[in-house]
Write a protein that holds these residues in place. Structure first.
Motif: not given
Length: 326
Positions: A286-314
């Protein structure tokens, strides 16, 4: 600080927490005013300082009278002000008090050292960054007002207004002024329901409990209310780390663990409850998933909100996954 006679002529208020510094300054001026009711209070801002002004303001007046000179933001002072303060401190003050505020850092350090060497009264205004510090601040605000607030209400107030200390102080004052009796979680929700419902803390609680529908509902409401994805991910990471710390700390009383882990006791109790149903392996995922989401929301992904939703579901998925067997 009720007795002005206890205050030397030099007072240094040091530290970055402006709320505490301003209160300290108010108390100092109040104490000095009790013994010098006709004193002239002169305020100097370091950034707008005019060379020679300090020396003039501290010089004895032809008409007599006491003066209190307040120098703000010494940490941003220009060289002329630093030089003048250094010179002033070499001599006793005549019918004057000097109060200096410094938020921290190395700027004007020689002035601070000179004030301390001259036996200045030093008042600390340390930064309040951790939840433990802010919890203590809230509790103390109510203690000063001779009111009681429950641990659950402290947490709810932190979630609603805990980022900025001035907002936290204002929220405490509002609750003290507008309510009676013990302040509990329901009272806080009445005054801050919108903020509390939209906060990342509620999202994290629901996700760690494995309640995917509630976590997504709260998350989408938070986004609709304008909450940025970055702090949501930060809260998810913080809450998971707290659960992991408490889960691996072993048994013991909450108060003892609080000192050991640097967390308030109510956080220990909450993290203990949240840790039920988790094991180290799934918490790690779970912590690794949130780390990936942190990268995504800080410019590493196209859709920050989707990245957070994905992390929550995981997180919810890991909560319900079968425990790992060794």
């Amino acid at each position: 600080m009720n007795e002005s006679s206890a205050l030397p002529q030099l007072v240094l208020i040091t530290g970055p927490e402006r709320v505490l510094a301003q209160r300290a300054l108010s108390h100092v001026l109040e104490a000095l005013g009790s013994s010098h009711p006709d004193a002239e209070v002169i305020r100097l801002d370091a950034l707008e300082y005019e060379p020679g002004r300090l020396t003039m303001d501290l010089s004895p007046s032809l008409f007599g009278g006491h003066r209190v000179v307040v120098v703000r933001d010494l940490d941003e002072a220009t060289d002329p002000l630093v030089d003048e303060l250094s010179d002033v401190l070499k001599h006793p003050l005549d019918d004057a008090h000097l109060v200096v505020l410094h938020q921290g850092g190395n700027r004007a350090k020689r002035v601070l050292e000179a004030m301390k060497k001259a036996k200045a009264h030093v008042i600390e205004a340390p930064a309040m960054k951790s939840d433990r510090d802010k919890s203590a601040f809230i509790t103390n605000e109510f203690r000063i007002a001779r009111r009681k607030i429950t641990p659950e209400a402290v947490r709810a107030l932190l979630e609603a207004a805990g980022k900025d200390t001035s907002e936290l102080a204002a929220a405490c004052k509002q609750l003290v002024d507008d309510t009676t009796g013990v302040v509990d979680e329901n009272v806080v929700a009445t005054y801050h329901s919108g903020k509390v419902e939209a906060t990342g803390f509620r999202v994290a609680d629901a996700a760690i409990a494995g309640n995917a529908p509630e976590a997504l509902r709260l998350l989408r409401h938070a986004f609709a209310s304008g909450l940025d994805p970055v702090p949501v991910v930060a809260v998810l990471a913080s809450q998971l780390r707290q659960v992991a710390k408490v889960a691996t700390a072993g048994g013991g009383r909450s108060a003892e663990l609080a000192k050991q882990l640097g967390m308030p006791p109510w956080q220990i109790d909450r993290a203990r409850g949240a840790s039920r149903g988790w094991d180290g392996v799934r918490l790690g995922r779970a912590i690794q998933t949130v780390a990936a989401a942190d990268f995504a929301v800080k410019g590493g992904g196209r859709d920050p909100q989707y990245a957070v939703e994905h992390a929550v579901l995981e997180i919810c998925k890991q909560r319900h996954a079968p425990p790992e067997r060794g």
